[in-house]
Design an enzyme around this catalytic site. Structure first.
Site, PDB file in Angstrom:
ATOM      1  N   ARG A 524      12.266  -8.754  33.152  1.00 12.40           N
ATOM      2  CA  ARG A 524      10.981  -8.350  33.320  1.00 12.40           C
ATOM      3  C   ARG A 524      10.140  -8.463  32.036  1.00 12.40           C
ATOM      4  O   ARG A 524      10.578  -8.143  31.094  1.00 12.40           O
ATOM      5  CB  ARG A 524      10.906  -6.747  33.643  1.00 12.40           C
ATOM      6  CG  ARG A 524      11.356  -6.328  35.037  1.00 12.40           C
ATOM      7  CD  ARG A 524      10.909  -4.719  35.384  1.00 12.40           C
ATOM      8  NE  ARG A 524      11.378  -4.254  36.324  1.00 12.40           N
ATOM      9  CZ  ARG A 524      12.442  -3.752  36.623  1.00 12.40           C
ATOM     10  NH1 ARG A 524      13.271  -3.649  35.454  1.00 12.40           N
ATOM     11  NH2 ARG A 524      12.918  -3.428  37.727  1.00 12.40           N
ATOM     12  N   SER A 588      19.580  -5.353  26.571  1.00 13.04           N
ATOM     13  CA  SER A 588      20.747  -4.588  27.185  1.00 13.04           C
ATOM     14  C   SER A 588      22.141  -4.851  26.897  1.00 13.04           C
ATOM     15  O   SER A 588      22.796  -5.276  27.897  1.00 13.04           O
ATOM     16  CB  SER A 588      20.434  -4.106  28.564  1.00 13.04           C
ATOM     17  OG  SER A 588      19.119  -3.800  28.665  1.00 13.04           O
ATOM     18  N   ASP A 642      18.900  -0.812  26.805  1.00 13.91           N
ATOM     19  CA  ASP A 642      17.880  -0.125  27.665  1.00 13.91           C
ATOM     20  C   ASP A 642      18.346   1.477  27.866  1.00 13.91           C
ATOM     21  O   ASP A 642      17.356   2.061  28.303  1.00 13.91           O
ATOM     22  CB  ASP A 642      18.574  -0.855  29.070  1.00 13.91           C
ATOM     23  CG  ASP A 642      20.107  -0.793  29.292  1.00 13.91           C
ATOM     24  OD1 ASP A 642      20.744  -0.709  28.451  1.00 13.91           O
ATOM     25  OD2 ASP A 642      20.293  -1.441  30.455  1.00 13.91           O
TER      26      ASP A 642
HETATM   27  C1  BG6 Z   1      15.687  -0.871  34.681  1.00 12.20           C
HETATM   28  C2  BG6 Z   1      15.471  -0.903  33.456  1.00 12.20           C
HETATM   29  O1  BG6 Z   1      15.019  -0.136  35.536  1.00 12.20           O
HETATM   30  O2  BG6 Z   1      17.169  -0.616  34.808  1.00 12.20           O
HETATM   31  C3  BG6 Z   1      16.295  -2.012  32.579  1.00 12.20           C
HETATM   32  O3  BG6 Z   1      14.117  -1.224  33.046  1.00 12.20           O
HETATM   33  C4  BG6 Z   1      17.838  -1.548  32.783  1.00 12.20           C
HETATM   34  O4  BG6 Z   1      15.967  -1.893  31.283  1.00 12.20           O
HETATM   35  C5  BG6 Z   1      18.029  -1.673  34.185  1.00 12.20           C
HETATM   36  O5  BG6 Z   1      18.772  -2.414  32.239  1.00 12.20           O
HETATM   37  C6  BG6 Z   1      19.548  -1.040  34.438  1.00 12.20           C
HETATM   38  O6  BG6 Z   1      19.661  -1.188  35.812  1.00 12.20           O
HETATM   39  P1  BG6 Z   1      19.996  -2.372  36.551  1.00 12.20           P
HETATM   40  O7  BG6 Z   1      20.550  -2.168  37.882  1.00 12.20           O
HETATM   41  O8  BG6 Z   1      18.809  -3.360  36.650  1.00 12.20           O
HETATM   42  O9  BG6 Z   1      21.291  -3.074  35.668  1.00 12.20           O
HETATM   43  C1  GLC Z   2      26.291  -3.106  29.093  1.00 11.82           C
HETATM   44  C2  GLC Z   2      25.780  -3.253  27.668  1.00 11.82           C
HETATM   45  C3  GLC Z   2      25.013  -2.029  27.329  1.00 11.82           C
HETATM   46  C4  GLC Z   2      23.860  -1.580  28.307  1.00 11.82           C
HETATM   47  C5  GLC Z   2      24.568  -1.405  29.628  1.00 11.82           C
HETATM   48  C6  GLC Z   2      23.627  -1.117  30.628  1.00 11.82           C
HETATM   49  O1  GLC Z   2      27.121  -2.118  28.892  1.00 11.82           O
HETATM   50  O2  GLC Z   2      26.838  -3.496  27.031  1.00 11.82           O
HETATM   51  O3  GLC Z   2      24.375  -2.519  26.166  1.00 11.82           O
HETATM   52  O4  GLC Z   2      23.119  -0.617  27.981  1.00 11.82           O
HETATM   53  O5  GLC Z   2      25.438  -2.765  29.948  1.00 11.82           O
HETATM   54  O6  GLC Z   2      22.731  -2.083  30.976  1.00 11.82           O
END
Ligand code: BG6
Ligand code: GLC
Ligand code: BG6
Ligand code: GLC
Length: 968
Positions: A524, A588, A642
């Protein structure tokens, strides 16, 4: 004389009528009974009142009625009614669905019913042995379903009722007692799979023929009802999905005195003379074991008053239990002439006149009518409840019924039906007689339970006890400590990375920012405008960009070129290409940071594996990619994980938020740690957010004891074998695949899909985590299972769907439990840091699994509360993703950078160049000279005043000091 006789007769009749009247219930009485019963049902279902409820409302763990796919060969025991039976039940499924039964009745002598528990169970096993011998199946280790018609809570006998009172059984596990008796005999073995109440067995027996049968009623030796209740109403189970059969044990209705106004002195006498005085008051007014006894008490009373049998109480009439309910049924039969009534009474050595026979018949009628009406009022409460549960104006339902009273009494069933009709006019109730007893139903339950047992054998290792979870919590706490310590950090698996984020948003942030959010399900880009008019408001615009797999797995340069290209496109759309907005980068993945705007990728996780990035600073890589394009500029001020973004997003709304949790594609958490505990960063003051990177927990082998063969298979097939082992047991990227692997194995073993395996089922990734969420939905879950499995090419039976649902539940439950233990360790750390006994905190949460799975959040919260009881944790869902939080971090970074710039500008005025200093030196020299010269001394700026001190100390005591006080 005639008048005297007439008067005596009239007065006798009056006395008789008075007694009979005490058994007559008005419509108001019955409505009151119905309402009270309804109240007691609710009491039994409520968590708070369940333990003390008189109508016990026992969960039976039977969650569905038969669907015709049950099959197999089973043994069934049927204990607690008039007869003790052992049965062999053969069930065939499919088009030629059928049930064949062979049964044998065995006597249970009174001294055994009321002897020791060991004697009773030894006797039962003796009867089974005889039956196996008789059927010639002694060697077969058949699955056994046990109809045990007494109140049981999770397999434990709550208390004996009816005619049983064997010692050392109450509070004991029924299956254990039976198993031990089998062991004592040491002759054969049985696989005891299910214990069911007779009401449940009856409901299932009838449900096999009529799927609308959702109530089971016994009007026999005892009286009881079970029915299918909505799970969400069963508070003690804290589950919201589906239905479960509840054994009401309504026999105990009134034990708190709530129907005392309609109990007669005869009811009280019967109660006092029973094996369980004060208990089962409703049962004692309605069931076969007691009706004859009530009649006997009335007859004694009438005789005592000279109103019957010429005032002569025969010896047999004095004997408890002599007036059996079967006599009552016979006496009330319309076909029976008075002469025959007299004959029955003669069996009790009661010499009756014709009038006596009429009176006895009237007494029997009053007692049995009241029983049927009371039973009807109770049943009306149940059907009404079911109607309301379903939110229907009109309910059509079938009640499966069994019991000698219902079957043999000439009027009971009619009066029962009439009463229900009158008291529940909006319900169309069909009564279906269970022809085959409850053994058939018990076998059907055993068939389903047997299947689940087999599945459980597979999944046993996935069910983690609280003891294990607490152990994992302690292990993780140690890992955290290792990660924080300078000495152990280099080898620690849980990296505990400092993030250089020092506080959550304080409300003063403002500005116009760009946030990149890479690494979750979506890539995003956001524009976040934080304004500060009356109050702080955030405005966000978002674009989602695709990141194809070949880019995730290609070269790092390509990946960052892609990111830069998407950013360019976004800026174009926003028409801000000419601006240089501050950018916050949610990345992340685990990054080592020494400052906010630097992040060296330690290792890729989840779906990413681009080359040349591990070990490099992602801010530099992105800057380089942007520069290379040259069509816009950006100022990357912060790189955040994240979890950190999530904590900051939630911290914006709740200042208490100090933990960020992700349960999505991956799983991870961050929290605010005391600086004094963070060895890797200088300084002891205040706090800093630590990104735990808990996904790597277990990478050193510390979770081997709980990893299963399926977890190992997942790891082997992943992009990063041997890494992120905790994450692979928990997060969304792996959960669907875990379920798929289990299903394949079960199908191969013939436990599912009749052993059929399709190519789709064998394809990696075909069963997704979103499918787990869909299948676990409360209402449509099983239909969804059918739909999803059909798409995988298998033709699932209803049973298959139940089994798949079961697998999903176990896998997702394990995940929530594991997260609860690691989160628990963080909460304990926070509590200890604060030095409080009870922690109040908020955890900001994000991630598709947490958000989309219908049960996950509730399970996680519940287990966390159990594991860390001395805490009050608010789980706050991050509604707007981590981009907003990243913008907050950027805002702080930006503000600090701005402050530095201003300070620099201000200080710049104080800065002197070398040139300026030389000039000052020169001017000073000139001024000093001017001050010394006589001509200019008077007006000199540097006064150069003589002090008459003539020398520095030289031991002589005389010195000159020149006072060079500057006037500037
Ligand atoms: C989103 C966040 O809502 O959730 C991201 O904006 C995050 O930063 C993500 O990594 C985690 O959830 P998923 O299910 O998209 O991995
Ligand atoms: C993985 C990444 C970590 C992140 C998580 C959730 O574990 O290593 O940095 O916070 O996924 O997205
Ligand atoms: C039988 C069932 O038909 O009815 C038993 O198989 C049940 O499980 C019994 O307990 C109830 O009726 P009674 O009159 O025998 O107590
Ligand atoms: C008694 C038992 C109950 C049983 C009923 C009918 O009330 O407590 O469990 O269902 O009798 O047999």
């Amino acid at each position: 004389m005639v008048t005297a006789v007439a008067y005596r007769l009239a007065s006798q009749r009056k006395q008789i009528d008075e007694i009979l009247a005490s058994f007559q219930l008005s419509m108001e009485n019955l409505i009151e009974v119905k309402n009270k019963m309804r109240e007691e049902l609710e009491y039994g279902l409520k968590k708070e009142t369940h333990p003390i409820a008189t109508v016990k409302m026992l969960p039976t763990y039977v969650c569905g009625t038969p669907d015709g796919t049950e099959k197999g060969k089973f043994l069934a025991l049927d204990l607690g009614g008039t007869n003790f039976r052992v049965l062999l039940v053969k069930i065939r499924s499919g088009r030629r669905k059928s049930v064949r039964m062979y049964n044998k009745i065995f006597a249970i002598p009174l001294e055994i019913m009321q002897g020791t528990g060991e004697e009773l169970f030894d006797h039962i096993v003796q009867c089974i042995a005889d039956f196996l011998e008789y059927m010639g199946i002694k060697g077969a280790r058949l699955p056994l379903g046990f109809t045990f018609s007494f109140p049981c809570k999770q397999g434990t006998l709550v208390g004996w009722t009816k005619g049983f009172k064997a010692t050392d059984c109450e509070g004991e596990d029924v299956v254990d007692m039976l198993r031990e008796a089998i062991k004592r005999r040491n002759e054969f073995d049985l696989d005891i799979v299910a214990v069911v109440n007779d009401t449940v067995g009856t409901m299932m027996t009838c449900g096999y023929e009529d799927p609308n049968c959702e109530i089971g009623l016994i009007a026999g030796t005892g009286s009881n009802v079970c029915y299918m209740e909505e799970m969400k109403n069963i508070e003690i189970l804290e589950q919201i999905e589906g239905k479960m059969c509840i054994n009401t044990e309504w026999g105990g209705f009134g034990d708190n005195g709530c129907i005392d106004s309609i109990r007669t002195k005869y009811d009280k006498e019967v109660d006092e003379g029973s094996l369980n005085p004060g208990k089962q008051r409703y049962e004692k007014m309605t069931s076969g074991m007691y009706l004859g006894e009530i009649v006997r008490q009335i007859l004694i009373d009438l005789t005592k008053h000279g109103l019957l049998f010429r005032g002569q109480i025969s010896e047999p009439l004095r004997t408890r239990g002599i007036f059996e309910t079967k006599f009552l049924s016979q006496i009330e039969s319309d076909r029976l002439a008075l002469l025959q009534v007299r004959r029955i009474l003669q069996q009790l050595v009661l010499d009756s006149t014709c009038d006596d026979s009429i009176i006895v018949k009237e007494v029997c009628g009053a007692v049995s009518k009241r029983a049927a009406q009371l039973c009807g009022a109770g049943l009306a409460a149940i059907v009404e409840k079911k109607r309301e549960n379903r939110g229907l104006e009109h309910l059509k339902i079938t009640v499966g019924v069994d019991g000698t009273l219902y079957k043999l009494h000439p009027h009971f069933s009619r009066i029962l039906r009439e009463t229900v009709k009158e008291l529940a006019p909006h319900c169309d109730v069909t009564f279906m007689l269970s022809e085959d007893g409850s053994g058939k139903g018990a076998a059907l339950i055993t068939a389903v339970a047997k299947r689940l047992h087999n599945i459980d054998k597979y999944l046993y290792a996935m069910r983690l006890s609280d003891e294990t979870l607490l152990d994992i919590m302690a292990r993780f706490r140690r890992e955290m400590q290792n990660g924080l310590s300078r000495d152990f950090n280099p080898t620690a698996t849980v990296k505990m990375l400092p993030t250089f984020v020092r506080s959550i948003p304080d409300g003063s942030e403002k500005g116009d920012f760009i946030a990149l959010d890479l690494g979750g399900s979506y890539f995003r880009i956001l524009r976040v405008k934080v304004s500060h008019e009356k109050k702080q408001t955030v405005q966000m615009e978002t674009e989602i960009y695709n990141t194809p797999e070949d880019i995730m797995h290609g070269s790092g340069t390509r990946l960052f070129d892609h990111v830069a290209e998407c950013l360019g496109d976004f800026m174009e759309k926003q028409q801000i290409k000419d601006k240089k907005l501050p950018v916050g980068f949610t990345f992340s993945f685990p990054c080592r940071q020494t400052k906010l705007d630097e992040g060296v990728l330690i290792t890729w996780t989840k779906r990413f594996k681009a080359s040349g990035v591990e070990g490099a600073d992602v801010v530099k890589l992105l800057n380089r990619a942007i520069k290379k394009r040259g069509d816009y500029d950006a100022d990357i001020m912060a790189v955040v994980n994240d979890t950190v973004g999530t904590m900051m997003t939630c911290g914006f709304d709740d200042q208490r938020c100090e933990v960020g949790l992700i349960i999505g594609t991956g799983t991870n958490a961050c929290y605010m740690e005391e600086m004094r505990h963070i060895d890797l960063v200088e300084g002891d003051e205040g706090r800093m957010c630590i990104n735990t990177e808990w996904g790597a927990f277990g990478d050193d082998g510390s979770l081997e004891d709980i990893r299963t063969e399926f977890d190992r298979e997942i790891d082997r097939g992943s992009l990063n074998p041997g890494k992120q082992l905790f994450e692979k047991m928990v997060s969304g990227l792996y959960m669907g695949e875990l379920v798929r692997l289990i299903l394949v194995k079960m199908a191969k073993e013939g436990l599912l899909f009749e052993g059929r395996i399709t190519p789709e089922l064998l394809t990696k990734g075909k069963f997704e985590t979103k499918h787990v969420s869909a299948i676990e939905k409360s209402k449509e879950g099983l239909n969804k299972a059918k739909e999803i499995l059909t798409r995988l090419g298998v033709e699932p039976s209803h049973e298959d769907c139940i089994a798949v649902h079961h697998v999903c539940t176990i896998v997702s439950f394990r995940s929530a439990n594991l997260v609860a233990s690691t989160l628990g360790a963080i909460l304990n750390q926070l509590r200890d840091n604060k030095g409080v006994t009870r922690l109040r905190t908020t955890v900001g949460v994000d991630g598709s699994l947490y958000k989309m799975h219908p049960q996950y959040a509730r399970r996680l919260q519940k287990t966390t509360r159990r594991l860390v009881p001395d805490s009050e944790v608010r789980f706050l869902l991050s509604e707007s993703g981590s981009g907003k939080g990243a913008a907050m971090v950027t805002a702080v970074a930006y503000r600090l950078a701005e402050q530095h710039r201003l300070i620099d500008e201000t200080l710049a005025e104080f800065k002197l160049t070398h040139e300026q200093l030389l000039q000052i030196k020169k001017r000073m020299r000139t001024e000093i000279e001017a001050g010394l010269r006589k001509k200019t001394h008077e007006n000199a700026k540097v006064k150069m005043l003589p002090t008459f001190v003539r020398s520095t100390p030289d031991g002589t005591g005389s010195f000159i000091i020149i006072d060079a006080r500057a006037a500037w």
